[in-house]
Structure formats: structure tokens, C-alpha cells
Scaffold this motif. Structure first.
Motif, PDB file in Angstrom:
ATOM      1  N   GLU A 140       3.652  12.878  -4.708  1.00 58.17           N
ATOM      2  CA  GLU A 140       4.397  11.644  -4.919  1.00 58.17           C
ATOM      3  C   GLU A 140       3.892  10.573  -3.966  1.00 58.17           C
ATOM      4  O   GLU A 140       3.422  10.855  -2.864  1.00 58.17           O
ATOM      5  N   PHE A 141       4.002   9.331  -4.409  1.00 57.43           N
ATOM      6  CA  PHE A 141       3.561   8.214  -3.587  1.00 57.43           C
ATOM      7  C   PHE A 141       4.742   7.606  -2.822  1.00 57.43           C
ATOM      8  O   PHE A 141       5.859   7.510  -3.351  1.00 57.43           O
ATOM      9  N   LYS A 142       4.450   7.206  -1.594  1.00 59.50           N
ATOM     10  CA  LYS A 142       5.441   6.533  -0.756  1.00 59.50           C
ATOM     11  C   LYS A 142       4.795   5.293  -0.149  1.00 59.50           C
ATOM     12  O   LYS A 142       3.579   5.267   0.103  1.00 59.50           O
ATOM     13  N   PRO A 143       5.572   4.246   0.120  1.00 59.61           N
ATOM     14  CA  PRO A 143       4.988   3.035   0.704  1.00 59.61           C
ATOM     15  C   PRO A 143       4.694   3.210   2.191  1.00 59.61           C
ATOM     16  O   PRO A 143       5.427   3.918   2.906  1.00 59.61           O
ATOM     17  N   LEU A 144       3.612   2.589   2.657  1.00 59.70           N
ATOM     18  CA  LEU A 144       3.366   2.559   4.094  1.00 59.70           C
ATOM     19  C   LEU A 144       4.496   1.804   4.778  1.00 59.70           C
ATOM     20  O   LEU A 144       5.051   0.848   4.223  1.00 59.70           O
ATOM     21  N   PRO A 145       4.892   2.215   5.981  1.00 58.69           N
ATOM     22  CA  PRO A 145       5.984   1.530   6.685  1.00 58.69           C
ATOM     23  C   PRO A 145       5.676   0.044   6.894  1.00 58.69           C
ATOM     24  O   PRO A 145       4.520  -0.390   6.899  1.00 58.69           O
ATOM     25  N   ASP A 146       6.729  -0.743   7.092  1.00 60.55           N
ATOM     26  CA  ASP A 146       6.593  -2.194   7.221  1.00 60.55           C
ATOM     27  C   ASP A 146       5.702  -2.604   8.379  1.00 60.55           C
ATOM     28  O   ASP A 146       5.066  -3.661   8.339  1.00 60.55           O
ATOM     29  N   TRP A 147       5.627  -1.757   9.438  1.00 54.80           N
ATOM     30  CA  TRP A 147       4.869  -2.192  10.607  1.00 54.80           C
ATOM     31  C   TRP A 147       3.358  -2.273  10.335  1.00 54.80           C
ATOM     32  O   TRP A 147       2.623  -2.882  11.120  1.00 54.80           O
ATOM     33  N   TYR A 148       2.882  -1.707   9.214  1.00 61.26           N
ATOM     34  CA  TYR A 148       1.475  -1.849   8.852  1.00 61.26           C
ATOM     35  C   TYR A 148       1.135  -3.278   8.438  1.00 61.26           C
ATOM     36  O   TYR A 148      -0.037  -3.648   8.400  1.00 61.26           O
ATOM     37  N   GLY A 149       2.143  -4.058   8.085  1.00 60.72           N
ATOM     38  CA  GLY A 149       1.914  -5.454   7.743  1.00 60.72           C
ATOM     39  C   GLY A 149       1.418  -5.694   6.330  1.00 60.72           C
ATOM     40  O   GLY A 149       0.918  -6.786   6.036  1.00 60.72           O
ATOM     41  N   VAL A 150       1.552  -4.705   5.447  1.00 57.28           N
ATOM     42  CA  VAL A 150       1.030  -4.861   4.089  1.00 57.28           C
ATOM     43  C   VAL A 150       2.136  -4.839   3.032  1.00 57.28           C
ATOM     44  O   VAL A 150       1.854  -4.986   1.844  1.00 57.28           O
ATOM     45  N   SER A 151       3.373  -4.663   3.440  1.00 57.21           N
ATOM     46  CA  SER A 151       4.475  -4.538   2.471  1.00 57.21           C
ATOM     47  C   SER A 151       4.576  -5.786   1.598  1.00 57.21           C
ATOM     48  O   SER A 151       4.548  -6.912   2.098  1.00 57.21           O
ATOM     49  N   GLY A 152       4.697  -5.560   0.292  1.00 54.58           N
ATOM     50  CA  GLY A 152       4.887  -6.646  -0.654  1.00 54.58           C
ATOM     51  C   GLY A 152       3.660  -7.482  -0.943  1.00 54.58           C
ATOM     52  O   GLY A 152       3.728  -8.448  -1.706  1.00 54.58           O
ATOM     53  N   LYS A 153       2.529  -7.156  -0.367  1.00 51.59           N
ATOM     54  CA  LYS A 153       1.328  -7.972  -0.547  1.00 51.59           C
ATOM     55  C   LYS A 153       0.489  -7.482  -1.720  1.00 51.59           C
ATOM     56  O   LYS A 153       0.601  -6.343  -2.172  1.00 51.59           O
ATOM     57  N   LYS A 154      -0.372  -8.375  -2.174  1.00 56.82           N
ATOM     58  CA  LYS A 154      -1.345  -8.047  -3.197  1.00 56.82           C
ATOM     59  C   LYS A 154      -2.607  -7.563  -2.491  1.00 56.82           C
ATOM     60  O   LYS A 154      -3.274  -8.324  -1.805  1.00 56.82           O
ATOM     61  N   ILE A 155      -2.920  -6.288  -2.657  1.00 60.79           N
ATOM     62  CA  ILE A 155      -4.030  -5.667  -1.933  1.00 60.79           C
ATOM     63  C   ILE A 155      -5.221  -5.508  -2.876  1.00 60.79           C
ATOM     64  O   ILE A 155      -5.148  -4.809  -3.891  1.00 60.79           O
ATOM     65  N   TYR A 156      -6.326  -6.188  -2.514  1.00 58.42           N
ATOM     66  CA  TYR A 156      -7.523  -6.154  -3.352  1.00 58.42           C
ATOM     67  C   TYR A 156      -8.490  -5.043  -2.953  1.00 58.42           C
ATOM     68  O   TYR A 156      -9.212  -4.515  -3.797  1.00 58.42           O
ATOM     69  N   THR A 157      -8.536  -4.693  -1.670  1.00 56.84           N
ATOM     70  CA  THR A 157      -9.514  -3.710  -1.213  1.00 56.84           C
ATOM     71  C   THR A 157      -9.018  -3.037   0.057  1.00 56.84           C
ATOM     72  O   THR A 157      -8.200  -3.606   0.801  1.00 56.84           O
ATOM     73  N   ILE A 158      -9.491  -1.806   0.287  1.00 55.85           N
ATOM     74  CA  ILE A 158      -9.119  -1.014   1.465  1.00 55.85           C
ATOM     75  C   ILE A 158     -10.386  -0.390   2.020  1.00 55.85           C
ATOM     76  O   ILE A 158     -11.248   0.077   1.263  1.00 55.85           O
ATOM     77  N   MET A 159     -10.489  -0.346   3.365  1.00 54.44           N
ATOM     78  CA  MET A 159     -11.659   0.267   4.001  1.00 54.44           C
ATOM     79  C   MET A 159     -11.271   0.763   5.392  1.00 54.44           C
ATOM     80  O   MET A 159     -10.498   0.118   6.099  1.00 54.44           O
TER      81      MET A 159
ATOM     82  N   VAL B 218       0.855  -1.193   0.000  1.00 54.58           N
ATOM     83  CA  VAL B 218       0.000   0.000   0.000  1.00 54.58           C
ATOM     84  C   VAL B 218       0.885   1.235   0.000  1.00 54.58           C
ATOM     85  O   VAL B 218       1.850   1.323   0.757  1.00 54.58           O
ATOM     86  N   ASN B 219       0.560   2.200  -0.882  1.00 59.26           N
ATOM     87  CA  ASN B 219       1.255   3.479  -0.955  1.00 59.26           C
ATOM     88  C   ASN B 219       0.305   4.590  -0.541  1.00 59.26           C
ATOM     89  O   ASN B 219      -0.916   4.464  -0.689  1.00 59.26           O
ATOM     90  N   TYR B 220       0.879   5.696  -0.039  1.00 59.93           N
ATOM     91  CA  TYR B 220       0.071   6.871   0.284  1.00 59.93           C
ATOM     92  C   TYR B 220       0.651   8.075  -0.443  1.00 59.93           C
ATOM     93  O   TYR B 220       1.838   8.132  -0.748  1.00 59.93           O
ATOM     94  N   LEU B 221      -0.216   9.036  -0.761  1.00 61.43           N
ATOM     95  CA  LEU B 221       0.153  10.200  -1.550  1.00 61.43           C
ATOM     96  C   LEU B 221       0.542  11.354  -0.641  1.00 61.43           C
ATOM     97  O   LEU B 221      -0.204  11.717   0.276  1.00 61.43           O
ATOM     98  N   VAL B 222       1.715  11.934  -0.902  1.00 61.98           N
ATOM     99  CA  VAL B 222       2.174  13.094  -0.152  1.00 61.98           C
ATOM    100  C   VAL B 222       2.938  14.012  -1.104  1.00 61.98           C
ATOM    101  O   VAL B 222       3.861  13.573  -1.794  1.00 61.98           O
ATOM    102  N   ASN B 223       2.500  15.276  -1.205  1.00 59.48           N
ATOM    103  CA  ASN B 223       3.154  16.291  -2.043  1.00 59.48           C
ATOM    104  C   ASN B 223       3.316  15.831  -3.493  1.00 59.48           C
ATOM    105  O   ASN B 223       4.362  16.035  -4.120  1.00 59.48           O
TER     106      ASN B 223
END
Length: 993
Positions: free
Chosen positions: A370-389, A363-368
Motif C-alpha cells: 500500500e502507498f502512504k504519503p511522505l510526512p509533511d516535513w519533507y516539504g512535498v505535500s500537495g505539490k505537483k512532482i515532475y521528477t525524483i532523483m 510524494v507517496n512511498y510503498l510499504v506492504n
């Protein structure tokens, strides 16, 4: 009212366009990678890929100087002028182009002197006319309208009133004059001796001793709007302001590279062309904040031009012509920081943070911007993300391929808050998988209902409800007969709707499901999107069945046949202007909701869809579907995920783009020979073939420009030519003609040509009275002679005819025999066709009725064959049909079995003398044979290969042996085979009198 409201809208949009010079200017807030880029090279019509200079004449044409001559461009076609086609051009190496204040084009060449293009004609000036030297480096027009020519070895000259003049004061400037500039202090000249300032009243002054670079390296001069002189050299950029020079090291960190051209656009951004560093943009937010960005690094950019439409053009070395323009759609991908390419989900949190779920990129988030990845502690790094809520408690839910991930950022507020690399002590991360009670770990959709329940839809696992830290399952046993859940939605009446991949749409009320599928009006059973409008109508987007409206208990279907851009609807979003925006596999499109309702209500037959694709900014037109596959942000912009990142659309800025430049008539050809556009009276049209070439010089989406034309005094209606830029006429009679042409783009506003064309055709000899009388006499004489000769030949022909009849009779018998065979044979598969099937089945039913025996019928259907065609194409579909027919013919070779083509992707097997007690086992064996043939099927929801479903109907000792009864029985069996999961056979028997 004098004008209708639609006309008023178009009128004011046109006026707004014409009065807004910066409407299409390059957006300075976009990254360079987000501009629309288009490149033309010699494979596209350029004679040569090195462009030395660019200019635009008032008629809108773009002109290019190349090493192989002069080129004119209208957005579609290149026209080449060189020493072979244009004698007034004496050398093909063009050094510089200039358009003066009167719209005249001047062409400086490296060996052929100076050429002028005025009123459609070329004229050359050389040393014989007073030019100091035919090798020219540069041209410049000063504020008084004088033309200055800088030569490569003989200094400079001034051109006025068709004469060349040498200023004695300028003899000391040097012999190699490279570039000019001018301000209120006078003319500035750069040569091999350095930088000079000329004031004809106060003399000549040399600059440069304090510049810090060799004086023979100046390549470009440019006065910016603030009066600062920019000097481009082989050692970078220098600025002259308040009498002092600043080097490139002092200009926001520019490197010491060779600068060939400097321009300032209408947004006051600086564009710098370099010899090896490509293109540089300096974006100034204020006097202390200057941002640098670069593109085409490693390429040499020789020339820059901002045209009348505010497109930026680049002339390069060996890379041809490049156009930069604004996108209607703003793309984001790895170039803008995304950690993956393909995206399936996009979501805005309560605090306005934009999150993008990627396939394998987390998962990436938008800032200024540009997109940046959420930090590893979110537990989503490298995963295939189908939906967010984000739920009502501020917990983020992520649906992945390995379960549902719950993240409480621990901020105590709605939204993600400040994102830090270190996990806050108050943050909590949990994961739900099948070990916790999920039906499947692939979570495609997550939704929170009004009572706080969290619903999770999975792939092939059904539906889960999360309430009070416990999971409840809903699957086939609960009435949800198809267990892949694409989307979950709660309407204004608190009904929960579940869209599935193959089972249609389900409504959950008090723990009970009601199904809506193709059986009761839905156009397709693959449901990808749900949206409820203010009238409580539920809009349903399907995969292949278009758009459905469910209102007042009735389903209305809108498809491509009614004007919908595509029958695949991944997502439905309503903007603030009354439009539905929808994503599909072929791009994004919008439709007026009023038109959608009018078609759904039956008040209109068709609607208009406006589509957006690569020309509008999408890097790939294919969008991805899913529960979070698009959104309308709180700022009013619309986002969609695609297979190449995500895209942003601002509906408020999708203004109508009206064609501004009037079409131009370029040439007139008579019998294939270009006659020019003057002296077109009393033409001798011997063969009557006339061609009129026209164009419209527009460069923003030039491919969309359409034309129409007519001969005003000869034709009542316009001839619509589409994108074609030539009018054709043949066998025009003598007389006077007035030709008009008009052009338009998607805006639908037609603009007439700036100058109409008038021509006349002189009478031909065959239009005189004596010629017609001569022809009549010749005709009568020829007719009499023909009649006399015909009488002689008729007897001979009678004998030949008799022999021919006998031969033709024999041939006809053979042809009838072959035709009888072809009538009952399927042309594609080679097996019996539907006509043969009807005959065989009717005969067998009558036979067993007499004998009170047993007759059987297999109906065979290829599973998900439409998706097979959609993914692999119709030619592969035809080959699949032939392969299945071959397998069935080999499998069913017993006496009394007839394999036929039933229609489309269906086959039929008539069983007249088979083992009826083992027929179901026999049919399942055929299914197994097809399965083991291992024919790949990427679009199947049953398996990774082609499978079939078989329905077997058996009639025995029955009073009703009709073919209709047997077909209906087999069709019911086929439906049960599909309903039970496909790739199988089901047998139904009917007996008794």
C-alpha cells in the motif's frame, strides 16, 4: 534437428500451461481492487440481471440460472433457453444448476421440475415421473454418483437409473431442503428443521442445538480441504471442527450477515457470498493469520464458481454476471492508498524504497503493498512532482512546479531509511527557486553526472547546473536554442545529452552544445526518453516520431509503419529478457530488441509489438512522460506512471497464454433455418445459403480469440475469420463436405475443433441433363424473338437518340463550365487550390520578368497543427483549416492578391500589386488577426490558441524571376519565422541582376 527452436519454445510453453493448473489462479497477494473485473448485464445480452446459480460443463461453457431461464456463455455470446425456445424447460425461474461427474447438466426450477441437458438435448422430469414436487430448491451429487433433489415443501428424493426414490429414514429431516454437503462421515442436509448428518449404515443424526442460531436459517454448507464444515446462515458463518461449532465472531471478526454461498479456490482462499455485504475473501497466511477483504459491499451475491481457467465468477442480484481474474499488469491508485490519481514520476532509492510523484498529491512511498504519503516535513505535500532523483550523497531531489526541493533524511545511509512523521534532528530540507538562480521554477528533470554535478532541466527556462552550492545557467544564449528540458542523460562516453520539447536533442561537450533535430535526421523534435544499451547505441523516444536509434553517428527511425505500437514513446526500459518496454498515450508495449536492431539496420522491414491495456490491468491506458516516468526495480519489476495511478509489471511472469479449450461447432443452418448437427446427409440446399456457427469457450481475454475454417475436400487454404464466429457459404454444388474450424489467441498456437462436421448436398433438378436441354431450347427461342423485336424498336430508338444527343450536348457544355471552376477550387476551404496557385504564380513571374517589376509570395503555416489534430481530432482540424482560410480571404482582399491552399496546413498568398515596402507589417497584421480569433489549441507549444507563421519572399529587378526561386525565398523566410518563436512574419527580399 526435428523441430525448429521457435517451435520448441512454443511446444514447451504449451506443455507448461497444460500441466500447471494454478498458472492463472487469482493471486492471493493482490488486493481485490487489483483483479481484473468485468461485468455483464441485460444490456450485454443477459436476459435478466439476477443470477441464482453457476456451473461449467466439460466443454468449457459457463451456465447461469436466472429468473428468466437458463443461459449459456462462451466468453462473448449469451445463448438463452426458456419455456418459449426450449419446451423441455417448464419454468423460467432456475433455482440451482449442477454438473455431474459425467458432464451432464441438471437444471432445477421453481415450478417446472428437473431438466437434464445431455449430448445437446434437453429432457424434463416432473411429478408425473415420480418427482415429489416440481418446486426444487437444491441439487447434489454424492460420492456414489446418486443425484439428490431437495424440494420446497415435499422433502427430498434420490435419483438413480432414471427413477426417483424416497428414503423412509429421511422423512423426519423436513420438507424444505435447502442445501447438501458430504464428507467421509456421510451426507449432510440442511432444512427448515436444522442440520442433519445421514449415514445410511448408522442412521440419521441432528446437529445444531449448540449452534446459537435459529435452525431454519442455514443457506450454505461447504467442506474445506482441511475437513472443516463451513455453515452459512442468516446470522453469519459457523464452523464445525472436532465436534465443536465456532461462530462468525470467532472467525477473524466476520459480521453476522446472511451468507449465501462459500467456496475455496485453488489457492486455498475462502470466498464468501453474502446477501448485503457483497463478496468477502479470507486469505490465510498461517493458522493464526487470517486476512479479510471485501468488495461489492451492499450487493447480494447469490453464486460463486471458479472455472477451469481459475477465473472467479459471481452471480448477483440485479447486478448480473461478474468475472474476477488476474492482471498481467498490477495497478495502484487511490484504492491502494495513493493520495492522487495522475502520476508523472516514479523512483527507487538506494535502499529499495519506491517513491511515486503525483500531480497535486505530493510524494507517496510503498510499504506492504500500500502507498502512504511522505510526512509533511519533507516539504512535498500537495505539490505537483515532475521528477525524483537521489544523488550520490543520499540527498533526495524533487522537481516540482515551485522549484527543486532537496531533502537529506539524516539517516547517514543511502535511501530514505525509516520514514517517521516527526522530522529527525539531523534531517535537512532546502528549496531552490528563481531567487536562488534557477531559470524557471517548474523543474521537469534532475540528473547527477559522474563528476557529482546536479543538472536541473526546467520548463521554458533552459538548463541549470548545481556545483559547489552554486547554480550555472545554460539557455538560448549558451546554444540551447529550445529551453524546455524534458530529460537529461549522460552516456558511457561522459557526453551529456539534453532532450527538449521542440528543439530536438542536444549534446553538451566542454560547454558547447551540438543540436540533433529533424533537420539532420531525428524523426521529431519533442524528445521524451533516452536510453543507452550495452552496445553504446542511444535510443531516443519522441512524442509523435516513434523510436530513434543513434549509433555510429547515424540516426535510424522506427515508427508505427514498421510495427511499433505507438509513435509516442514516453519511456524506454530494457528488461532482463531482451525486451524493450515502452509507455505511450495508448498503453504499454514491449518489443524484442533484436527485432528493433534488425529494422534499424535495414535487415527487416517490420517488427511485432505486444501491447498491454485495460484488459491487462491498466485502469487507464494513457501513460505520462518525463524524466522519471518509468523504472526497472532491483527486484526485476517494471513500473510506469499513468493518468490513473501507477502500474507494476513482472516481466518474468508474462507467460504465453495458450488457448486450452478446443473450438466447438454449435449449429448448422440451411437457408436461415437451424437443422441441428445430426442427419446432415443429402441436404436440399434450394438457395445454397449455409451458415455454420462455432465458438471457443475461453474467458481470459476472450475478445482476442481468432478463428479460421475450411472445407477440407473443397478448399486448399484456410479462410481467416478473425473474431467472427460464423462461417458462410452460398451456392455450394452437390457433393460430400467436411468442415473444420480452428482457434487461437495471441500465442499463435492453433487448436482444431473437438468434433468435425460432415454434411452432403443432394443434386438439384437444374443439375439434370433434361433440364439443361430444356433451358438451351428456351434460350435459343428467346434469342430469336428478341432479335426480331429489336429490329422493330431500332428505328424508334434512332429518332429518340438524335433528340437525346442534342440535349446531352447542351448539358455537356454546362458541365464543362462547372468542371473548369471545380478544377481550381479547394474542396474543403472553398479557396483556390494548389493547381490554381501554380498557374497564377507562373503567369505573374513571367509578367514581372517582362516589366522588370516586383512580385511577392506569402507562405502561411499553422503552428503545431499535427498536435492540434492529435488532441482534438481530424474533424476539428478540418474546421480549423476552413476558419483560417476564411480569415486569410478576408484579410487579403486587395486587387492583385490571390489566397490559395498550398497543401495540408499551409496556405499561399500571391502578391502582384501590393505595398511591398510595408508587406512585413501587413503580414504580421494577419498573424495578429488569427491570434485574436482565439481558436483554442491545447497541443500548441506557442500559445493557448491557434497561431500562424508567415514567410514573405519579394523578388524585384531580378534576373531570376522563376517561381522556384520565389518559393524557396518564401520558404526560407517561413523557416526563420518558426525558428524565431512562431506566431510572426519574416520577410526576405532578393534583387539585382
Amino acid at each position: 534437428m526435428l523441430f525448429s527452436r521457435p517451435f520448441q519454445i512454443i511446444f514447451f510453453l504449451v506443455i507448461a500451461f497444460l500441466l500447471s493448473p494454478n498458472l492463472l489462479a487469482l493471486n492471493p497477494d493482490d488486493a481485490l481492487t487489483q483483479y481484473y473485473q468485468k461485468n455483464w448485464q441485460n444490456t450485454d445480452g443477459l436476459p435478466q440481471n439476477t443470477i441464482t446459480s453457476l456451473a461449467q460443463t466439460p466443454d468449457g461453457y459457463l451456465w447461469m440460472g436466472t429468473l428468466e431461464g437458463l443461459v449459456r456463455f462462451d466468453g462473448i455470446q449469451f445463448t438463452h433457453f426458456n419455456t418459449r425456445t426450449t419446451p423441455q424447460i417448464k419454468h423460467n425461474m432456475v433455482a440451482r444448476l449442477l454438473v455431474d461427474r459425467n458432464g451432464v447438466l441438471w437444471i432445477a426450477t421453481s415450478g417446472g421440475g428437473l431438466t437434464r441437458f445431455k449430448d445437446g438435448e434437453f429432457k424434463n422430469y416432473s411429478t408425473t415421473d415420480g418427482l415429489p414436487l416440481d418446486q426444487i430448491l437444491t441439487l447434489f451429487e454424492d460420492n456414489k454418483g446418486s443425484l439428490w433433489i431437495g424440494t420446497d415443501g415435499a422433502g427430498l428424493a434420490q435419483f438413480n437409473s432414471e427413477e426417483f426414490h424416497r428414503q423412509p429414514l429421511l422423512q423426519s429431516v423436513g420438507t424444505n431442503i435447502r442445501v447438501f454437503a458430504e464428507n467421509e462421515q456421510g451426507l449432510w442436509i440442511a432444512s427448515e428443521k436444522g442440520l442433519f448428518q445421514l449415514d445410511l449404515n448408522n442412521g440419521l443424526h441432528q446437529h445444531g442445538k449448540n449452534l446459537g442460531f435459529e435452525v431454519n436459517t442455514i443457506r450454505s454448507l461447504f467442506f474445506a480441504d482441511d475437513g472443516v464444515l463451513w455453515v452459512g446462515t442468516d446470522a453469519g458463518i459457523y464452523q464445525l471442527a472436532d465436534g465443536n461449532f465456532l461462530s462468525s465472531q470467532q472467525l477473524a471478526g466476520l459480521t453476522n450477515e446472511t451468507v449465501l454461498d462459500i467456496r475455496q479456490d485453488s489457492q486455498l482462499n475462502y470466498w464468501i457470498a453474502t446477501e448485503s455485504g457483497g463478496l468477502i475473501r479470507l486469505k490465510k497466511y498461517d493458522s493464526s493469520d487470517v486476512r479479510i477483504s471485501r468488495m461489492f459491499n451492499g450487493f447480494a451475491i447469490y453464486a460463486l464458481l471458479e472455472d477451469a481457467e481459475k477465473n472467479l465468477w459471481l452471480g448477483s442480484h440485479l447486478f448480473g454476471l461478474t468475472q474476477l481474474s488476474n492482471h498481467k499488469i498490477k495497478p495502484y491508485g487511490p484504492q491502494e492508498g495513493l493520495t492522487g490519481r495522475s502520476s508523472r514520476s516514479i523512483y527507487e532509492t538506494k535502499d529499495g524504497t519506491l517513491l511515486v510523484g503525483l500531480e497535486g498529491g505530493g510524494v507517496n512511498y510503498l510499504v506492504n503493498g500500500e502507498f502512504k504519503p511522505l510526512p509533511d516535513w519533507y516539504g512535498v505535500s500537495g505539490k505537483k512532482i515532475y521528477t525524483i532523483m537521489e544523488d550520490s550523497k543520499g540527498v533526495l531531489w524533487f522537481g516540482s512546479e515551485s522549484g527543486a526541493i532537496k531533502v537529506n533524511p539524516g539517516t547517514g545511509k543511502q535511501g530514505v531509511g525509516e520514514i517517521t512523521n516527526e522530522r529527525p534532528s539531523t534531517a535537512r530540507v532546502e528549496k531552490l527557486t528563481t531567487t536562488d538562480g534557477l531559470l524557471n521554477n517548474i523543474i521537469l528533470s534532475i540528473f547527477e553526472s559522474r563528476n557529482g554535478d546536479i543538472w536541473l532541466g526546467s520548463f521554458s527556462g533552459g538548463l541549470n547546473r548545481w556545483r559547489n552550492q552554486e547554480l550555472t545557467s545554460y539557455d538560448h544564449a549558451s546554444g540551447l536554442t529550445h529551453n524546455t528540458v524534458n530529460i537529461i542523460f549522460e552516456d558511457s562516453r561522459s557526453h551529456l545529452w539534453v532532450g527538449t520539447r521542440g528543439g530536438g536533442l542536444y549534446r553538451l561537450d566542454n560547454g558547447s552544445f551540438t543540436q540533433y533535430s529533424t533537420k539532420n535526421g531525428l524523426s521529431d523534435d519533442l524528445v521524451f526518453s533516452l536510453y543507452e544499451d550495452e552496445s553504446a547505441a542511444l535510443w531516443i523516444g519522441t512524442y509523435g516520431g516513434g523510436l530513434n536509434r543513434f549509433k555510429n553517428g547515424e540516426i535510424s527511425v522506427i515508427r508505427e509503419a514498421q510495427g511499433l505500437f505507438n509513435d509516442v514513446v514516453h519511456r524506454i526500459i530494457e528488461d532482463d529478457f531482451g525486451y524493450f518496454w515502452m509507455s505511450s498515450n495508448k498503453g504499454i508495449f514491449k518489443v524484442d530488441k533484436k527485432e528493433l536492431n534488425a529494422v534499424a539496420d535495414g535487415d527487416k522491414e517490420n517488427l511485432v509489438s505486444q501491447s498491454y491495456g485495460v484488459y491487462d490491468g491498466m485502469r487507464n491506458v494513457e501513460c505520462n512522460g518525463g524524466a522519471s516516468s518509468g523504472l526497472l526495480t532491483t527486484k526485476g519489476t517494471i513500473w510506469f506512471p499513468t493518468v490513473s495511478g501507477v502500474v507494476e509489471i513482472n516481466p518474468s511472469k508474462q507467460e504465453i497464454s495458450v488457448l486450452k479449450q478446443a473450438p466447438i461447432i454449435e449449429s448448422f443452418s440451411l437457408d436461415g433455418e437451424n437443422t441441428g448437427l445430426s442427419n446432415l446427409s443429402e441436404l436440399n440446399a434450394s438457395s445454397g445459403s449455409i451458415e455454420v456457427a462455432y465458438t471457443a469457450t475461453a474467458f481470459a481475454r476472450a475478445e482476442e480469440i481468432k478463428f479460421r475454417y475450411k472445407l477440407v475436400n473443397r478448399e486448399d487454404k484456410w479462410t481467416y475469420a478473425g473474431a467472427r464466429r460464423t462461417a458462410y457459404y452460398s451456392v455450394l454444388p452437390s457433393g460430400e463436405y467436411h468442415f473444420k474450424v480452428m482457434a487461437t489467441n495471441k500465442a499463435g498456437v492453433w487448436i482444431g475443433s473437438a468434433t468435425d462436421l460432415f454434411f452432403s448436398i443432394a443434386p438439384q433438378y437444374y443439375e439434370s441433363w433434361w433440364f439443361r436441354l430444356l433451358m438451351l431450347s428456351l434460350f435459343l427461342s428467346t434469342a430469336y424473338l428478341f432479335h426480331f423485336l429489336r429490329l422493330i424498336r431500332v428505328n424508334k430508338r434512332n429518332q429518340v437518340l438524335e433528340n437525346t444527343i442534342q440535349k446531352r450536348t447542351a448539358e455537356l457544355k454546362e458541365a464543362n463550365r462547372l468542371l473548369a471552376k471545380m478544377v481550381k477550387e479547394d474542396g474543403l476551404t472553398g479557396i483556390l487550390n494548389r493547381r490554381a496557385f501554380n498557374d497564377i504564380l507562373e503567369i505573374e513571374c513571367r509578367r514581372v520578368q517582362r516589366s522588370q517589376g516586383t512580385v511577392g509570395l506569402m507562405l502561411v503555416d499553422i503552428d503545431y497543427f499535427k498536435q492540434y489534430n492529435d488532441s482534438l481530432g481530424h474533424p476539428e482540424g478540418d474546421r480549423c483549416l476552413m476558419e483560417i482560410a476564411n480569415i486569410l480571404a478576408k484579410s487579403c482582399n486587395r486587387a492583385g492578391e490571390f489566397v490559395t491552399r498550398y497543401g495540408g496546413d499551409e496556405f499561399a498568398i500571391v502578391l502582384t500589386d501590393s505595398y511591398f515596402d510595408k508587406v512585413e507589417t501587413y503580414a504580421n497584421g494577419i498573424c495578429k488577426t488569427v491570434f485574436e480569433a482565439n481558436l483554442a489549441h491545447p497541443g500548441s507549444l506557442t500559445a493557448d490558441r491557434v497561431t500562424i507563421s508567415i514567410g514573405v519572399g519579394i523578388l524585384a529587378a531580378s534576373a531570376d524571376y522563376s517561381s522556384e526561386t520565389l518559393i524557396a525565398l518564401s520558404d526560407d523566410a517561413l523557416y526563420q519565422a518558426k525558428d524565431n518563436g512562431r506566431n510572426r512574419a519574416v520577410c526576405l527580399r532578393k534583387s539585382g541582376k
